[in-house]
Design a protein around this motif. Sequence first.
Motif, PDB file in Angstrom:
ATOM      1  N   VAL A  83       4.374   8.867  -3.740  1.00  0.00           N
ATOM      2  CA  VAL A  83       4.650   7.471  -4.087  1.00  0.00           C
ATOM      3  C   VAL A  83       4.387   7.223  -5.563  1.00  0.00           C
ATOM      4  N   ASP A  84       3.248   7.709  -6.054  1.00  0.00           N
ATOM      5  CA  ASP A  84       2.891   7.481  -7.458  1.00  0.00           C
ATOM      6  C   ASP A  84       3.919   8.097  -8.405  1.00  0.00           C
ATOM      7  N   GLY A 107      -2.466  -0.296  -4.114  1.00  0.00           N
ATOM      8  CA  GLY A 107      -1.062   0.100  -4.106  1.00  0.00           C
ATOM      9  C   GLY A 107      -0.328  -0.459  -5.296  1.00  0.00           C
ATOM     10  N   SER A 134       0.437  -1.636 -10.949  1.00  0.00           N
ATOM     11  CA  SER A 134      -0.454  -0.865 -10.085  1.00  0.00           C
ATOM     12  C   SER A 134      -1.668  -1.720  -9.752  1.00  0.00           C
ATOM     13  N   ILE A 184       7.100   5.899  -8.207  1.00  0.00           N
ATOM     14  CA  ILE A 184       6.841   4.608  -8.863  1.00  0.00           C
ATOM     15  C   ILE A 184       6.853   4.783 -10.374  1.00  0.00           C
ATOM     16  N   LEU A 190       4.603   2.150   1.931  1.00  0.00           N
ATOM     17  CA  LEU A 190       5.780   2.705   1.261  1.00  0.00           C
ATOM     18  C   LEU A 190       6.196   4.028   1.885  1.00  0.00           C
ATOM     19  N   LEU A 191       5.230   4.875   2.219  1.00  0.00           N
ATOM     20  CA  LEU A 191       5.560   6.156   2.845  1.00  0.00           C
ATOM     21  C   LEU A 191       6.225   5.948   4.199  1.00  0.00           C
ATOM     22  N   ASN A 199       0.888  12.649  -3.717  1.00  0.00           N
ATOM     23  CA  ASN A 199       1.064  11.653  -4.774  1.00  0.00           C
ATOM     24  C   ASN A 199       2.544  11.286  -4.909  1.00  0.00           C
ATOM     25  N   THR A 227       0.829  -1.200   0.000  1.00  0.00           N
ATOM     26  CA  THR A 227       0.000   0.000   0.000  1.00  0.00           C
ATOM     27  C   THR A 227       0.864   1.251   0.000  1.00  0.00           C
ATOM     28  N   ARG A 228       0.266   2.358  -0.383  1.00  0.00           N
ATOM     29  CA  ARG A 228       0.984   3.630  -0.384  1.00  0.00           C
ATOM     30  C   ARG A 228       1.451   4.012   1.017  1.00  0.00           C
ATOM     31  N   SER A 229       0.621   3.756   2.017  1.00  0.00           N
ATOM     32  CA  SER A 229       1.007   4.117   3.380  1.00  0.00           C
ATOM     33  C   SER A 229       2.190   3.274   3.852  1.00  0.00           C
TER      34      SER A 229
END
Length: 243
Positions: free
Chosen positions: A209-210, A236, A231, A213, A193-194, A207, A189-191
């Motif tokens: 992460v996006d 995520g 994706s 990526i 990765l953050l 955005n 998930t994005r969270s």
Amino acid sequence: MSERTVMAEDDTLPPFLAGRTVLLVEDDGRIAEEIVGELTGRGFNVHHEETGNAGLDAALKAEADVMVVDRLLPGCDGLSVIETMRQQGIRIPVLVLSALSAVDDRVTGLKAGGDDYLTKPFAMEELVARIEALLRRPDDTRNTKLSAGPLEMDLIERRVWRDGREIDLLPREFRLLEYLMRRPGQVLTRSMLLEDVWQYRFIPRTNLVDVHIGKLRRKVDAPGEEPLIQSIRGTGFQLRVSD
């Protein structure tokens, strides 16, 4: 004391999930019921305990592959459970659940021996993703070389190749790809990765992460090559490689 063991009935489990057992220690009946339902529906076996003492007893039997423990429990609290486990050499990966979201609270949970920390309320997709990430965690993180499908990474020289083609990465791109390569096939998930790549202890609306990526994908997946970085809509990203 309440104990419930629910066995999964799913013949299509991915190999790494087959027979995996989650020890859930949660005294809130509603939350526990939702978690048990979600995890068994995904193919896990779930063993549920309602108190810290009962959870500790179950953990010491070493019958679980991963543990999900609420921080605030009647009797022996969640952090005491984890500390006792670690003192006795139990290395089961542990995900701590808590309504306490301050940075100091999260740090305390991790210092007690927790491997990950998820604040309430949470999305079930996030819970499942974090459990799977713990189960996929490498047994030995001291390896200096990684491989995933056609990708090879040298952690000492900080170099990456795909089928012999060297890929020039910026430091953040390298760290992001390393994270993906350590978890091939895992939906991240994005969270996650953050928190783990950018070390954010709060989840900003961004955005970031996006964007990264996208840049990484253009370098890893050259024209004509099979796309590796996928994706997953609404969730995520995933490094999809052949076994």
